[in-house]
Design an enzyme around this catalytic site. Structure first.
Site, short mmCIF file in Angstrom:
data_model
loop_
_atom_site.label_atom_id
_atom_site.label_comp_id
_atom_site.label_asym_id
_atom_site.label_seq_id
_atom_site.Cartn_x
_atom_site.Cartn_y
_atom_site.Cartn_z
N GLY A 165 50.00 73.14 31.44
CA GLY A 165 48.64 72.63 31.53
C GLY A 165 47.75 73.58 32.32
CB SER A 187 43.64 76.57 28.45
OG SER A 187 44.47 77.69 28.38
CD GLU A 203 52.19 81.50 29.06
OE1 GLU A 203 51.92 81.31 30.27
OE2 GLU A 203 51.56 80.97 28.14
CB THR A 243 42.43 87.28 24.50
OG1 THR A 243 41.71 88.02 25.49
CG2 THR A 243 42.06 85.81 24.58
#
Ligand SMILES: Cc1cc2nc3c(=O)[nH]c(=O)nc-3n(C[C@H](O)[C@H](O)[C@H](O)COP(=O)(O)OP(=O)(O)OC[C@H]3O[C@@H](n4cnc5c(N)ncnc54)[C@H](O)[C@@H]3O)c2cc1C
Length: 390
Positions: free
Chosen positions: A126, A128, A243, A372
């Site tokens: 949890g 974004s 991650e 990104t």
């Protein structure tokens, strides 16, 4: 860097393959693209747990095996190669457990690690929020302390698996009166707590794998905090490296890669195997080169971790290259398969079980999730190349 595997690692790889082959032969699962994030099967995760393959690098005192990161990569490489349904435990094994080991209290380690290892509890991430993605420190979900614990209010978004998991590893604002990076904490919250609602978001494939999660006066105990209160930012940054650098970044669509190579060899074009066509040969050879490069970049991160260093720019480099490779793989498969590639698995004429169109529609998200490509290139420029901040 030593590129060879030890005889023990080779024999472990065989053990994992034999297990997966036998599960497939029993019809327990069918290879699937993206199974690491959409293949939720608590039963399968429990089997993996029984084998000692969840938390295998974690200390033995909490039920782990104390094995190396490279051993774990051998395992994850095979799970992904076979497209096995490992989503239930993937996040917990990859980053939640390591965070609890690094920052958690003794009580938290004893409470959560054995249950993760046994495949009994599953965590979502949890982080974004609608106004906090790349700029995660802008997050607004508040945790306000009172005499009994904390009260949570706010919203998370894009929370993968929140409709299936039983816990969420939550990043919250515990102090709104200090600079934004300084008032953040991490906590573990039971997703069945009163006041939490989970709302599905449907992605371009038509599938439901991520969600909005709302917190409306949710009460959690003081012991929910992991690590130091208001110092969560440092913890998150380290966690993101785990991650970003898992083998899934290059192998999430491996079943498609294998299938398109086989298809090109077996399908005839003007009396010749399609793979003899010069354009197709070039494209498949290029993809193979890129796959091997990506795999080595991920191994390099594991090696950096094994040297007890933080793989800061290495993880960004690997994730950027590998996820963009997977987009090229999907595009190439669509082109080779032609119009039938667009049919979804439900159609009896779907080429390769609809794997190409699934990958084509799901891979744009790869260069967004977990950072990104633009943001990761910024990290590479600053921390890898030493260029000044933009
Ligand atoms: C499939 C998928 C699964 C996800 N799962 C989870 C999950 O389980 N839990 C969770 O918390 N989040 C999850 N996310 C969210 C993900 O982490 C965010 O999408 C990501 O951090 C980007 O944030 P954003 O979408 O708000 O885009 P924004 O941050 O708004 O970015 C918009 C655009 O601006 C660019 N941009 C932003 N800042 C800069 C900069 N400084 N320099 C250059 N360009 C910039 C970005 O590259 C992007 O192109 C998931 C996302 C996807 C796609």
């Amino acid at each position: 860097m030593d590129f060879r595997f030890t005889p023990e690692q080779e024999s472990f790889r065989k053990e994992v393959r034999d297990f997966l082959e036998s599960e497939m032969a029993k019809g327990i699962f069918k290879p699937r693209c993206d199974a690491w994030i959409i293949g939720h099967s608590p039963e399968f995760s429990r089997k993996i747990g029984e084998k000692g393959w969840i938390g295998m690098t974690w200390p033995k005192e909490y039920g782990g095996q104390g094995r190396s990161y490279l051993d774990r990569l051998v395992l994850t490489e095979e799970l992904l190669r076979y497209g096995a349904p490992v989503a239930a435990h993937w996040f917990s094994d990859r980053q939640i457990g390591p965070s609890i080991i690094t920052y958690g209290t003794e009580e938290q380690k004893k409470e959560f690690l054995p249950k993760i290892i046994n495949g009994e509890i599953y965590f979502g991430l949890g982080m974004s929020e609608p106004e906090a993605g790349s700029d995660l420190a802008a997050l607004n979900t508040r945790a306000v302390e009172d005499e009994n614990g904390f009260v949570l209010n706010g919203q998370k978004v894009w929370t993968s698996g929140a409709h299936s998991f039983n816990y969420i590893y939550l990043v919250v604002r515990t102090d709104p009166d200090v600079p934004k990076h300084k008032g953040i904490s991490e906590m573990i919250v039971d997703l069945n707590s009163p006041g939490i609602s989970v709302n599905p978001l449907v992605d371009m494939t038509g599938g439901r794998h991520f969600n909005e999660v709302f917190f409306d006066n949710v009460r959690v105990p003081k012991t929910a905090i992991i690590g130091k209160r208001n110092e969560g930012w440092k913890q998150i940054v380290a966690q993101l490296d785990y991650e970003r650098s898992g083998m899934e970044r290059v192998m999430a669509n491996y079943p498609l890669f294998e299938a398109i190579l086989k298809y090109a060899k077996e399908t005839k074009y003007k009396g010749q195997p399609l793979s003899k066509h010069p354009l197709i040969r070039q494209r498949l050879a290029q993809l193979t080169v890129e796959f091997e490069v990506g795999r080595l970049l991920i191994y390099k991160v594991a090696w950096v971790l094994s040297q007890k260093r933080i793989p800061n720019y290495e993880a960004s480099l690997a994730k950027t290259f590998c996820t963009e490779f997977q987009q090229r793989l999907a595009r190439t498969a669509m082109e080779i398969l032609g119009p039938y590639s667009q049919l979804k698995p439900e159609s009896e004429r779907a080429a390769l079980d609809g794997m190409a169109v699934h990958s084509f529609l799901i891979t744009p998200g790869y260069t967004l999730q977990a950072g990104t490509s633009e943001v990761l290139r910024n990290i590479l420029a600053m921390r890898g190349l030493g260029l000044p901040a933009a």
